[in-house]
Design an enzyme around this catalytic site. Sequence first.
Site, PDB file in Angstrom:
ATOM      1  N   LYS A 111       8.456  14.327   2.418  1.00 41.41           N
ATOM      2  CA  LYS A 111      10.153  14.494   2.351  1.00 41.41           C
ATOM      3  C   LYS A 111      10.529  14.449   1.083  1.00 41.41           C
ATOM      4  O   LYS A 111      11.272  15.228   0.366  1.00 41.41           O
ATOM      5  CB  LYS A 111      10.972  14.036   3.605  1.00 41.41           C
ATOM      6  CG  LYS A 111      10.987  14.968   4.917  1.00 41.41           C
ATOM      7  CD  LYS A 111      12.196  15.560   4.803  1.00 41.41           C
ATOM      8  CE  LYS A 111      12.193  17.071   5.507  1.00 41.41           C
ATOM      9  NZ  LYS A 111      11.811  16.895   6.727  1.00 41.41           N
ATOM     10  N   LYS A 194      -2.571  28.203  12.412  1.00 42.06           N
ATOM     11  CA  LYS A 194      -1.688  28.452  13.849  1.00 42.06           C
ATOM     12  C   LYS A 194      -0.470  28.983  13.384  1.00 42.06           C
ATOM     13  O   LYS A 194       0.188  29.383  12.536  1.00 42.06           O
ATOM     14  CB  LYS A 194      -1.873  27.053  14.289  1.00 42.06           C
ATOM     15  CG  LYS A 194      -0.907  26.045  13.541  1.00 42.06           C
ATOM     16  CD  LYS A 194      -0.962  24.632  14.160  1.00 42.06           C
ATOM     17  CE  LYS A 194       0.129  23.749  13.604  1.00 42.06           C
ATOM     18  NZ  LYS A 194       0.327  22.644  14.131  1.00 42.06           N
ATOM     19  N   LYS A 197       6.847  28.277  12.413  1.00 36.40           N
ATOM     20  CA  LYS A 197       8.095  28.839  12.095  1.00 36.40           C
ATOM     21  C   LYS A 197       8.319  28.938  10.302  1.00 36.40           C
ATOM     22  O   LYS A 197       8.575  29.851   9.913  1.00 36.40           O
ATOM     23  CB  LYS A 197       9.074  28.031  12.431  1.00 36.40           C
ATOM     24  CG  LYS A 197      10.539  28.663  12.356  1.00 36.40           C
ATOM     25  CD  LYS A 197      11.368  27.948  13.333  1.00 36.40           C
ATOM     26  CE  LYS A 197      11.964  26.600  12.721  1.00 36.40           C
ATOM     27  NZ  LYS A 197      12.992  26.040  13.750  1.00 36.40           N
TER      28      LYS A 197
END
Length: 330
Positions: A111, A194, A197
């Site tokens: 992050k 996979k 989003k």
Amino acid sequence: MDIVLSGIRPTGNLHLGNYFGALRNFKKMQYENTCYFFIADYHSLTTHPTPENFQGNVKQALVEYLAAGIDPEAATIYVQSDLPQTAELYLLLNMNAYMGELQKVTTFKDKARKQPENINAGLLTYPTLMAADILIHRSHKVPVGKDQEQHLEMTRTFARRFNRMYKVDYFPEPVAYNFGEELVKIPGLDGSGKMGKSEGEGNAIFLADDPKVIRKKVMRAVSDAGPTEKNSVKPDPIQNLFKLMEAVSEKETIDFFEEKYNNCEIRYGDMKKQLAEDIIQFTAPIREKIIELNANDVYIKKVMDMGKEKAMVSGVKTISEVRKIIGFRP
Ligand code: TRP
């Protein structure tokens, strides 16, 4: 009965991968355990969302979980910020959480790289808040994905540290809830890994997608020119189409296309058409429920109020016991 807790990101947009990954298993889990599900709106402040769509995102997440089968009567589903006892426990746990260990967390480092202009203290102490979420109900099990395992490990460390520090056996050390065989990995439509989003436009089928969107996405899924040798091994993108089919289609349908593939007679256009219709049929009840719940603010508010009330019972109890253990004025 075990106490099981799961945190939900307030984003909405659940996709088929989420459904087969965990959601589907929650339906059973909630009747076999004391389950808490909460929407992590405190956590989401670490990325500084604007207030305009904040409420909307919380509602959307709740609506989609309910539509996917969470039973608010059996489980407790609540909004994180409706249980401020979590914040108090977070404060207390932070006193024994060390800069060094927090800085080493992978998600923090990721992050910090992603938002270098906003490396706030909430980001650094994200694992402490997550530990507070879990420990506030003295949970035993937490269904988490691989990316959250380090956080769970830290929760155990914080629980152990608290118990040792105050010479009590108060917090259980929570472990991952394991679905084992029931976990089905759903591939994305882009031919690679996979479904996700953030994997790019068109890779994921969302539970709220309407039939037109689903048809379009599936028809655009990556495939190839077809096999040239009988019974050949399927390349990844083709394997993916079959995996999706296995999740949503009847056995006869899968067998039919398997045979066509093995005989080199397969037409991916036909296969995709069938796959799209089967996905539509599979997701239709969830999608209809999402639409219905979205239009029923009275019910949604009722669910939130009920969740808050139930979460408070356990949250207030834990916090008052913790305060007593630490030595605050009763
Ligand atoms: N960190 C989790 C995620 O990103 C969400 C979360 C917050 C959570 N608190 C939690 C998950 C407590 C499990 C338990 O998905």
